[in-house]
Scaffold this motif. Structure first.
Motif, PDB file in Angstrom:
ATOM      1  N   TYR A 142      -6.609  -8.733   4.535  1.00 40.48           N
ATOM      2  CA  TYR A 142      -5.013  -8.342   4.690  1.00 40.48           C
ATOM      3  C   TYR A 142      -4.922  -7.039   5.630  1.00 40.48           C
ATOM      4  CZ  TYR A 142      -4.000 -11.613   1.000  1.00 40.48           C
ATOM      5  OH  TYR A 142      -3.986 -12.647   0.214  1.00 40.48           O
ATOM      6  N   ASP A 143      -3.790  -6.989   6.318  1.00 40.76           N
ATOM      7  CA  ASP A 143      -3.344  -5.826   6.983  1.00 40.76           C
ATOM      8  C   ASP A 143      -2.268  -5.286   6.466  1.00 40.76           C
ATOM      9  OD1 ASP A 143      -5.414  -5.686   9.228  1.00 40.76           O
ATOM     10  OD2 ASP A 143      -4.213  -7.504  10.106  1.00 40.76           O
ATOM     11  N   PHE A 144      -2.237  -4.089   6.085  1.00 43.08           N
ATOM     12  CA  PHE A 144      -1.086  -3.364   5.148  1.00 43.08           C
ATOM     13  C   PHE A 144      -0.620  -2.258   6.138  1.00 43.08           C
ATOM     14  CE2 PHE A 144       0.193  -0.256   1.769  1.00 43.08           C
ATOM     15  CZ  PHE A 144       1.293  -0.588   1.792  1.00 43.08           C
ATOM     16  N   ASN A 145       0.911  -2.302   6.462  1.00 42.68           N
ATOM     17  CA  ASN A 145       1.659  -1.258   7.056  1.00 42.68           C
ATOM     18  C   ASN A 145       2.586  -0.680   6.199  1.00 42.68           C
ATOM     19  OD1 ASN A 145       3.169   0.269   8.849  1.00 42.68           O
ATOM     20  ND2 ASN A 145       2.471  -0.744  10.579  1.00 42.68           N
ATOM     21  N   SER A 146       2.402   0.546   5.696  1.00 36.79           N
ATOM     22  CA  SER A 146       3.156   1.131   4.679  1.00 36.79           C
ATOM     23  C   SER A 146       4.523   1.819   5.407  1.00 36.79           C
ATOM     24  CB  SER A 146       2.619   2.167   3.932  1.00 36.79           C
ATOM     25  OG  SER A 146       2.201   3.023   4.530  1.00 36.79           O
ATOM     26  N   ARG A 147       4.146   2.045   6.471  1.00 28.10           N
ATOM     27  CA  ARG A 147       5.809   2.471   7.315  1.00 28.10           C
ATOM     28  C   ARG A 147       6.491   1.228   7.664  1.00 28.10           C
ATOM     29  NH1 ARG A 147       4.453   6.022  12.365  1.00 28.10           N
ATOM     30  NH2 ARG A 147       3.861   7.557  10.548  1.00 28.10           N
ATOM     31  N   LEU A 148       6.166   0.074   7.874  1.00 25.05           N
ATOM     32  CA  LEU A 148       6.896  -1.027   7.959  1.00 25.05           C
ATOM     33  C   LEU A 148       7.037  -1.716   6.843  1.00 25.05           C
ATOM     34  CD1 LEU A 148       5.257  -2.507  11.317  1.00 25.05           C
ATOM     35  CD2 LEU A 148       7.466  -0.996  10.933  1.00 25.05           C
ATOM     36  N   ARG A 149       6.291  -1.595   5.770  1.00 22.34           N
ATOM     37  CA  ARG A 149       6.511  -2.257   4.383  1.00 22.34           C
ATOM     38  C   ARG A 149       5.919  -3.651   4.614  1.00 22.34           C
ATOM     39  NH1 ARG A 149      12.078  -1.020   2.832  1.00 22.34           N
ATOM     40  NH2 ARG A 149      11.919  -3.151   1.952  1.00 22.34           N
ATOM     41  N   THR A 150       4.758  -4.041   5.366  1.00 22.10           N
ATOM     42  CA  THR A 150       4.422  -5.099   5.467  1.00 22.10           C
ATOM     43  C   THR A 150       2.905  -5.461   5.113  1.00 22.10           C
ATOM     44  OG1 THR A 150       3.887  -4.659   8.019  1.00 22.10           O
ATOM     45  CG2 THR A 150       6.109  -5.680   7.521  1.00 22.10           C
ATOM     46  N   LEU A 151       2.756  -6.752   4.771  1.00 21.65           N
ATOM     47  CA  LEU A 151       1.323  -7.235   4.225  1.00 21.65           C
ATOM     48  C   LEU A 151       1.005  -8.543   5.106  1.00 21.65           C
ATOM     49  CD1 LEU A 151      -1.021  -6.586   2.290  1.00 21.65           C
ATOM     50  CD2 LEU A 151       0.080  -8.107   0.727  1.00 21.65           C
ATOM     51  N   THR A 152       0.139  -8.509   6.065  1.00 25.63           N
ATOM     52  CA  THR A 152       0.159  -9.683   6.791  1.00 25.63           C
ATOM     53  C   THR A 152      -1.339 -10.139   6.826  1.00 25.63           C
ATOM     54  OG1 THR A 152       1.412  -8.310   8.423  1.00 25.63           O
ATOM     55  CG2 THR A 152       0.092 -10.267   9.543  1.00 25.63           C
ATOM     56  N   HIS A 153      -1.534 -11.488   6.920  1.00 20.59           N
ATOM     57  CA  HIS A 153      -2.715 -12.052   6.893  1.00 20.59           C
ATOM     58  C   HIS A 153      -2.281 -13.519   7.471  1.00 20.59           C
ATOM     59  CE1 HIS A 153      -5.844 -14.700   5.669  1.00 20.59           C
ATOM     60  NE2 HIS A 153      -5.260 -15.364   4.777  1.00 20.59           N
ATOM     61  N   GLY A 154      -3.170 -14.137   8.294  1.00 23.20           N
ATOM     62  CA  GLY A 154      -3.249 -15.388   8.922  1.00 23.20           C
ATOM     63  C   GLY A 154      -1.842 -15.689   9.813  1.00 23.20           C
ATOM     64  N   GLY A 155      -1.460 -14.517  10.276  1.00 25.89           N
ATOM     65  CA  GLY A 155      -0.055 -14.770  11.129  1.00 25.89           C
ATOM     66  C   GLY A 155       1.090 -14.703  10.449  1.00 25.89           C
ATOM     67  N   GLU A 156       0.996 -14.584   8.910  1.00 29.28           N
ATOM     68  CA  GLU A 156       2.315 -14.553   8.180  1.00 29.28           C
ATOM     69  C   GLU A 156       2.352 -13.054   7.456  1.00 29.28           C
ATOM     70  OE1 GLU A 156       2.100 -17.405   5.184  1.00 29.28           O
ATOM     71  OE2 GLU A 156       2.056 -19.031   6.443  1.00 29.28           O
ATOM     72  N   SER A 157       3.545 -12.684   7.789  1.00 26.67           N
ATOM     73  CA  SER A 157       3.755 -11.408   7.377  1.00 26.67           C
ATOM     74  C   SER A 157       4.928 -11.414   5.974  1.00 26.67           C
ATOM     75  CB  SER A 157       4.391 -10.606   8.402  1.00 26.67           C
ATOM     76  OG  SER A 157       4.700  -9.105   8.024  1.00 26.67           O
ATOM     77  N   HIS A 158       4.635 -10.609   5.012  1.00 26.32           N
ATOM     78  CA  HIS A 158       5.394 -10.409   3.876  1.00 26.32           C
ATOM     79  C   HIS A 158       5.945  -8.934   3.638  1.00 26.32           C
ATOM     80  CE1 HIS A 158       6.849 -10.890  -0.110  1.00 26.32           C
ATOM     81  NE2 HIS A 158       6.371  -9.781  -0.482  1.00 26.32           N
ATOM     82  N   THR A 159       7.359  -8.796   3.513  1.00 25.86           N
ATOM     83  CA  THR A 159       7.941  -7.496   3.722  1.00 25.86           C
ATOM     84  C   THR A 159       7.938  -7.060   2.031  1.00 25.86           C
ATOM     85  OG1 THR A 159       9.135  -7.698   5.378  1.00 25.86           O
ATOM     86  CG2 THR A 159      10.011  -6.144   4.177  1.00 25.86           C
ATOM     87  N   LEU A 160       7.243  -5.964   1.756  1.00 24.35           N
ATOM     88  CA  LEU A 160       7.563  -5.389   0.415  1.00 24.35           C
ATOM     89  C   LEU A 160       8.682  -4.631   0.137  1.00 24.35           C
ATOM     90  CD1 LEU A 160       3.583  -4.001   0.175  1.00 24.35           C
ATOM     91  CD2 LEU A 160       4.464  -6.267  -0.595  1.00 24.35           C
ATOM     92  N   SER A 161       8.875  -4.609  -1.134  1.00 22.50           N
ATOM     93  CA  SER A 161      10.197  -3.593  -1.607  1.00 22.50           C
ATOM     94  C   SER A 161       9.457  -2.395  -1.561  1.00 22.50           C
ATOM     95  CB  SER A 161      10.551  -4.064  -3.145  1.00 22.50           C
ATOM     96  OG  SER A 161       9.619  -3.529  -3.932  1.00 22.50           O
ATOM     97  N   PRO A 162      10.347  -1.378  -1.666  1.00 25.21           N
ATOM     98  CA  PRO A 162       9.854   0.252  -1.348  1.00 25.21           C
ATOM     99  C   PRO A 162       8.991   0.355  -2.772  1.00 25.21           C
ATOM    100  CG  PRO A 162      12.168   0.053  -1.087  1.00 25.21           C
ATOM    101  CD  PRO A 162      11.897  -1.175  -1.437  1.00 25.21           C
ATOM    102  N   LYS A 163       9.226   0.067  -3.985  1.00 23.76           N
ATOM    103  CA  LYS A 163       8.159   0.309  -5.054  1.00 23.76           C
ATOM    104  C   LYS A 163       6.928  -0.514  -4.943  1.00 23.76           C
ATOM    105  CE  LYS A 163      11.215   1.585  -9.158  1.00 23.76           C
ATOM    106  NZ  LYS A 163      12.437   1.156  -8.792  1.00 23.76           N
ATOM    107  N   GLU A 164       6.808  -1.754  -4.608  1.00 30.36           N
ATOM    108  CA  GLU A 164       5.492  -2.545  -4.128  1.00 30.36           C
ATOM    109  C   GLU A 164       4.971  -1.727  -3.061  1.00 30.36           C
ATOM    110  OE1 GLU A 164       7.431  -7.116  -5.004  1.00 30.36           O
ATOM    111  OE2 GLU A 164       7.265  -6.177  -3.154  1.00 30.36           O
TER     112      GLU A 164
END
Length: 233
Positions: A142-164
């Motif tokens: 997984y690639d995690f970008n805490s500035r963008l709040r994104t968790l990415t894997h296999g071309g799919e990106s999930h946006t995390l809530s601020p607490k997550e």
């Protein structure tokens, strides 16, 4: 230019309590919209921009729990406080499972409520303004970008809530080491109370679900102490 006052959505069907609380908060430099049932409160929330929501639970037409779910569908990040005479443990736990920042039982001290509101708004402002030196992490595949709040894997990106996002960021900072429970609670939730702890457990479960596709990743509960984000090479 006059500074914008923080705007509060107050959903309370008790006319006297609602007006007293509205007047008290307005005297303390908050802009308050009072709604006397859940449907009116939801309409107001969709119509305007609020900084925090104070929700009674037992209201006509739509109760506070259902209102909270509807609000979370619109904005998953807005702070929510439940103000309720329902003091059963099951009700309080349900409130936190819905993502409440606090659950305050009636009757309550207005000054204490004011302090809690100030603390949560200050925390949110600090989280929003924070510029992190390290904001990109590799967690297994997984690639995690805490500035963008994104968790990415296999071309799919999930946006995390601020607490997550903040919780995963802290786990990454302590990767393969212990993240003390009270440190995460005080930084993200503002205090290490029992119910905030239950709320954090819900968020830990969500993060485990997001990371479940990589068998080399595990978030381990160190009972009574905290959590470890274990990433096997």
């Amino acid at each position: 230019m006059e500074e914008r006052k923080p705007k509060i959505l107050l959903a309370e069907d008790d006319t006297n309590l609602g007006m007293v609380l509205k007047n008290y908060l307005e005297l303390n430099d908050y802009d308050v919209e009072l709604c006397r049932d859940g449907i009116l409160a939801l309409a107001a929330f969709r119509r305007d921009k609020f900084d925090i929501c104070l929700l009674d639970i037992m209201m006509p037409n739509m109760d506070g729990f259902q209102l909270a779910e509807e609000i979370r569908d619109v904005d998953p990040d807005i702070p929510l406080f439940f103000l309720s005479a329902k003091t059963m443990k099951e009700d309080i736990i349900q409130g936190y499972k819905l993502g409440a920042d606090d659950y305050i039982s009636k009757p309550f001290d207005s000054e204490l409520l004011l302090l809690k509101i100030k603390a949560i708004l200050k925390r949110n402002a600090e989280l929003n303004q924070k510029e992190e030196e390290v904001h990109e992490f590799k967690i297994g595949f997984y690639d995690f970008n805490s500035r963008l709040r994104t968790l990415t894997h296999g071309g799919e990106s999930h946006t995390l809530s601020p607490k997550e996002n903040e919780l995963l960021h802290m786990l990454c900072e302590h990767k393969n080491d212990l993240l003390p429970r009270e440190v995460a609670l005080k930084k993200i939730w503002g205090s290490d109370t029992y119910f905030n702890g239950r709320s954090m457990d819900v968020y830990i479960a969500k993060l485990r679900k997001y990371l479940k596709d990589d068998p080399n990743i595990e978030i381990v509960n160190i009972h009574g102490n905290g959590f470890r984000l274990v990433v096997k090479d």
